[in-house]
Design a protein around this motif. Structure first.
Motif: not given
Ligand code: 0L1
Ligand code: MG
Length: 237
Positions: A131, A55, A100, A102, A142, A58, A63, A136, A73, A120, A129
């Motif tokens: 960090f 996956k 979220e 995706e 996550s 950000l 984000k 993270v 990331i 996701e 939540f």
């Molecule tokens: O999938 C994401 O974009 C989450 C990346 C980590 C940040 C978060 O937990 O929101």
């Protein structure tokens, strides 16, 4: 230090008990954080889990700005994280999960073979939540679960498709695939650059098209991506 931090995060996930942020004393930087992430996934594999994809996180400007970074990331997906389309997620198996909307890609021969709407499930192993960027990354970005809807051939022009996240039939988030790196197809070269090899049959979760929403008991979550269809899950206590 690497193995100790991986153990703390792994035990937090297994016991569904959030841990405190590691803090400056841990001296965690981004390269070390990916080493912790690798050790964390090695622990999952030692328990019999199989890596089934990766996956990106950000991937939206929003984000990145929120985290004060300019770089995507990435983390690992395993078979144990896969929830069938329309399936049930037990909240008791997570700490404080969010969903979220995706887009997922199926990888074959180093290329995108198919696309699907996806959900996701993210669940930070840190209290509240909260960090830093290395924290993270160490926490496998996550990653906690994912649902992939029906695969289909990639239609022309998926760079600005409307995305809806509905909870119990009510619209909770509206977004666009444009929020994913400007065009979700950019996830493939980014994933190859970051993770190296992508194996045939792997799922690539390209990133979120809108903000994450907390998952509550009984919620029916449905993600619709224009032209691609829907993916859904139900949350049980
Ligand atoms: O999938 C994401 O974009 C989450 C990346 C980590 C940040 C978060 O937990 O929101
Ligand atoms: Mg995500």
């Amino acid at each position: 230090m690497i193995d100790d931090l991986a153990k703390r995060l792994d035990e937090a996930a297994l016991s569904r008990t959030a841990v405190a942020q590691f803090g400056a004393d841990a001296g965690l930087d981004v390269p070390n954080a990916y080493a912790v992430q690798a050790a964390l996934v090695a622990r999952r594999r030692a328990r019999g889990e199989t890596v089934t994809g990766i996956k990106l996180g950000l991937t939206s400007r929003a984000k990145m700005v929120q985290m004060g970074v300019d770089e995507v990331i990435w983390g690992w997906l395993t078979d144990a994280m896969c929830v069938p389309d329309g399936g049930t997620v037990r909240l008791s198996e997570h700490i404080h999960p969010k969903v979220e909307p995706e887009v997922a890609f199926l990888v074959e021969g180093g290329a995108i073979a198919a696309v699907a709407p996806a959900i996701e499930l993210i669940d930070s192993r840190y209290v509240d939540f909260r960090f830093t960027l290395p924290e993270v990354i160490a926490d496998n970005t996550s990653a906690s679960g994912f649902v992939v809807g029906p695969w289909r051939r990639v239609p022309d022009g998926i760079d600005n498709l409307g995305v809806l996240l509905e909870i119990d039939g009510r619209v909770a988030q509206v977004g666009s695939t444009a929020a994913i790196l400007g065009d979700p197809r950019r996830a493939l070269p980014q994933a190859v650059r970051l993770a190296g090899e992508l194996r045939d049959g792997w799922v690539l979760l390209a990133g979120a098209a809108a903000a994450a929403v907390p998952l509550t008991p009984g919620a029916h979550v449905r993600v619709t991506v224009e032209q691609l269809g829907t993916a859904s899950l139900r949350a049980a206590a």
